[in-house]
Scaffold this motif. Structure first.
Motif, PDB file in Angstrom:
ATOM      1  N   ALA A  47      -8.882 -16.482  45.761  1.00 56.68           N
ATOM      2  CA  ALA A  47     -10.244 -16.050  45.413  1.00 56.68           C
ATOM      3  C   ALA A  47     -10.612 -14.772  46.165  1.00 56.68           C
ATOM      4  O   ALA A  47     -11.245 -13.875  45.602  1.00 56.68           O
ATOM      5  N   THR A  48     -10.193 -14.680  47.438  1.00 56.45           N
ATOM      6  CA  THR A  48     -10.466 -13.467  48.218  1.00 56.45           C
ATOM      7  C   THR A  48      -9.737 -12.271  47.622  1.00 56.45           C
ATOM      8  O   THR A  48     -10.314 -11.180  47.507  1.00 56.45           O
ATOM      9  N   GLN A  79     -11.498 -11.203  44.474  1.00 50.90           N
ATOM     10  CA  GLN A  79     -12.742 -10.500  44.787  1.00 50.90           C
ATOM     11  C   GLN A  79     -12.456  -9.065  45.228  1.00 50.90           C
ATOM     12  O   GLN A  79     -13.158  -8.137  44.826  1.00 50.90           O
ATOM     13  N   LYS A  80     -11.393  -8.874  46.029  1.00 46.99           N
ATOM     14  CA  LYS A  80     -11.032  -7.516  46.452  1.00 46.99           C
ATOM     15  C   LYS A  80     -10.646  -6.668  45.250  1.00 46.99           C
ATOM     16  O   LYS A  80     -11.043  -5.504  45.143  1.00 46.99           O
ATOM     17  N   ASP A 132     -13.713  -5.676  43.319  1.00 45.84           N
ATOM     18  CA  ASP A 132     -14.430  -4.600  44.009  1.00 45.84           C
ATOM     19  C   ASP A 132     -13.731  -3.257  43.806  1.00 45.84           C
ATOM     20  O   ASP A 132     -14.385  -2.236  43.580  1.00 45.84           O
TER      21      ASP A 132
END
Length: 104
Positions: A44-45, A48-49, A52
């Motif tokens: 998930a991280t 998200q990166k 972005d």
């Protein structure tokens, strides 16, 4: 020949802990769940990166697109100006040419 099959379907906590007296926090029962949760959090991280980065890239491309659009409009106006100026020069040259030849 007929065979009879019976099964008992258990769900949720009853499936993992059929004995009601057994504690849910006993031992390392949550270790696989923790590993799975940590892996999911890492994924998930990363997602998200990437999102972005894509948003930033999209904003950069939008600015570049506006800049290129302005440049294209200026080049279009310049080319129309050159064509009109060339046409006027041709008209004046032909007019003077025909006057010299006494055709007009």
């Amino acid at each position: 020949m007929v065979k009879e099959i019976r099964f008992k379907l258990q769900q949720g906590v009853e499936e993992v802990y059929p004995d009601a007296n057994q504690s849910l926090t006993q031992g390392n029962d949550f270790l696989p769940l923790e590993v799975s949760l940590n892996k999911t959090m890492r994924v998930a991280t990363e997602v998200q990166k990437k999102v972005d980065e894509l948003r930033k890239s999209g904003a950069d491309q939008e600015v570049l697109n506006e800049s290129i659009g302005t440049t294209i409009v200026l080049i279009g106006v310049l080319s129309v100006g050159i064509v009109v100026a060339s046409g006027l020069l041709q008209v004046f040259y032909l007019k003077s040419f025909f006057r010299r030849r006494k055709i007009l």
